[in-house]
Scaffold this motif. Structure first.
Motif, PDB file in Angstrom:
ATOM      1  N   GLN A 242      -1.230  -0.705 -13.571  1.00 27.42           N
ATOM      2  CA  GLN A 242      -0.324  -1.453 -13.975  1.00 27.42           C
ATOM      3  C   GLN A 242       0.367  -0.368 -15.206  1.00 27.42           C
ATOM      4  N   ALA A 243       0.141   0.678 -15.550  1.00 29.31           N
ATOM      5  CA  ALA A 243       1.236   1.711 -16.072  1.00 29.31           C
ATOM      6  C   ALA A 243       1.768   2.051 -15.237  1.00 29.31           C
ATOM      7  N   GLU A 244       2.079   2.279 -14.693  1.00 25.77           N
ATOM      8  CA  GLU A 244       3.026   3.140 -13.410  1.00 25.77           C
ATOM      9  C   GLU A 244       4.128   1.964 -12.629  1.00 25.77           C
ATOM     10  N   TYR A 245       3.371   0.750 -13.077  1.00 24.03           N
ATOM     11  CA  TYR A 245       4.405   0.318 -12.245  1.00 24.03           C
ATOM     12  C   TYR A 245       4.268  -0.218 -10.437  1.00 24.03           C
ATOM     13  N   ALA A 246       2.891   0.365 -10.305  1.00 23.43           N
ATOM     14  CA  ALA A 246       3.088   1.023  -8.247  1.00 23.43           C
ATOM     15  C   ALA A 246       1.003   0.813  -7.884  1.00 23.43           C
ATOM     16  N   PRO A 247       1.923  -1.515  -7.604  1.00 20.18           N
ATOM     17  CA  PRO A 247       1.068  -2.231  -7.514  1.00 20.18           C
ATOM     18  C   PRO A 247      -0.119  -0.976  -5.837  1.00 20.18           C
ATOM     19  N   HIS A 248       0.402  -0.221  -5.351  1.00 19.04           N
ATOM     20  CA  HIS A 248       0.240   0.991  -4.170  1.00 19.04           C
ATOM     21  C   HIS A 248      -1.146   1.512  -4.795  1.00 19.04           C
TER      22      HIS A 248
ATOM     23  N   LYS B 135       1.081  -0.902  -0.045  1.00 27.49           N
ATOM     24  CA  LYS B 135       0.373   0.134   0.335  1.00 27.49           C
ATOM     25  C   LYS B 135       1.014   1.405   0.176  1.00 27.49           C
ATOM     26  N   GLN B 136       2.551   0.873   0.308  1.00 21.56           N
ATOM     27  CA  GLN B 136       3.050   2.482   0.229  1.00 21.56           C
ATOM     28  C   GLN B 136       3.444   2.227  -0.744  1.00 21.56           C
ATOM     29  N   ALA B 137       3.642   3.821  -1.781  1.00 22.28           N
ATOM     30  CA  ALA B 137       4.058   3.726  -2.460  1.00 22.28           C
ATOM     31  C   ALA B 137       5.356   3.773  -2.717  1.00 22.28           C
TER      32      ALA B 137
ATOM     33  N   GLN C  93      -4.339   0.373  -2.283  1.00 25.88           N
ATOM     34  CA  GLN C  93      -5.440   1.802  -1.761  1.00 25.88           C
ATOM     35  C   GLN C  93      -6.638   1.371  -1.594  1.00 25.88           C
ATOM     36  N   TYR C  94      -7.429   1.427  -3.181  1.00 26.73           N
ATOM     37  CA  TYR C  94      -8.248   1.414  -3.458  1.00 26.73           C
ATOM     38  C   TYR C  94      -9.119   0.374  -3.145  1.00 26.73           C
ATOM     39  N   ALA C  95      -8.667  -1.066  -3.179  1.00 21.75           N
ATOM     40  CA  ALA C  95      -9.433  -1.986  -1.983  1.00 21.75           C
ATOM     41  C   ALA C  95      -9.485  -1.444  -0.310  1.00 21.75           C
ATOM     42  N   GLY C  96      -8.861  -0.640  -0.136  1.00 23.91           N
ATOM     43  CA  GLY C  96      -8.957  -0.365   1.283  1.00 23.91           C
ATOM     44  C   GLY C  96      -9.984   0.417   1.721  1.00 23.91           C
ATOM     45  N   GLU C  97     -10.074   1.051   0.016  1.00 22.17           N
ATOM     46  CA  GLU C  97     -11.102   2.767   0.300  1.00 22.17           C
ATOM     47  C   GLU C  97     -12.250   2.049  -0.064  1.00 22.17           C
TER      48      GLU C  97
END
Length: 178
Positions: free
Chosen positions: A115-121, A41-43, A125-129
């Motif tokens: 996917q575009a940013e290679y950033a799973p956070h 969840k961290q960038a 964050q979406y799932a947590g929200e």
């Protein structure tokens, strides 16, 4: 390995109190979810401060919290089906339902951005929200035994499916019962 062992001990204690058929397996899933989610969840490039209590919490933004929201949604859908209610998609009628439906529609965007940013956070964050919004909505609304039960069961089913997909993308299992 030490971190996983520490988290697993606490997870096993908590899972023993659950309604799961296999509490050992559930505890392992919770322990892995707690660690993975806390990290994912961290960038990228940000410091990660691991708080064991927060990582295992069922009351805030954590892997087990998202897992619990999924399990709760699955349980509500199962209870609706047992009561003879089949999920039926319909237009949201309350502000809270509209917020949940709107957030559900944003899932593909969160995945595409991750996917575009290679950033799973973004997915974490979406799932947590979504888990938090669903839990707030569910706390104030009845699904079974309500005239809007079919529509609310459909919304709950959509939440369960979306949370399961989000957790899968993060490499986290989505237990059916907790």
């Amino acid at each position: 390995e030490l971190l996983l062992n520490d988290i697993s001990l606490v997870a096993h204690e908590r899972a023993a109190e659950s309604r799961a058929e296999n509490s050992g397996q559930l505890a392992d899933q919770i322990a892995v979810a707690a660690i993975k989610y806390q990290i994912l969840k961290q960038a990228a490039g940000k410091d990660i401060i691991f708080d064991q209590e927060r990582a295992l919490s069922l009351d805030c933004d954590s892997g087990p919290y998202v897992q619990y929201a999924h399990a709760r949604a699955r349980s509500v859908v199962a209870a609706a089906k047992e009561a003879g209610v089949e999920p039926e998609v319909g237009a949201p009628e309350t502000d809270e339902e509209r917020l949940v439906a709107r957030l559900l529609m944003q899932f593909p965007d969160a995945v595409a951005r991750a996917q575009a940013e290679y950033a799973p956070h973004h997915v974490a964050q979406y799932a947590g929200e979504l888990a938090a919004l669903y839990n707030r909505w569910y706390a104030h609304e009845r699904v079974v035994g309500d005239p809007a039960a079919a529509r609310r069961a459909a919304l709950t089913q959509a939440v369960a499916i979306t949370l399961k997909k989000a957790l899968w993308l993060l490499g986290i299992r989505a237990p059916e019962k907790m």
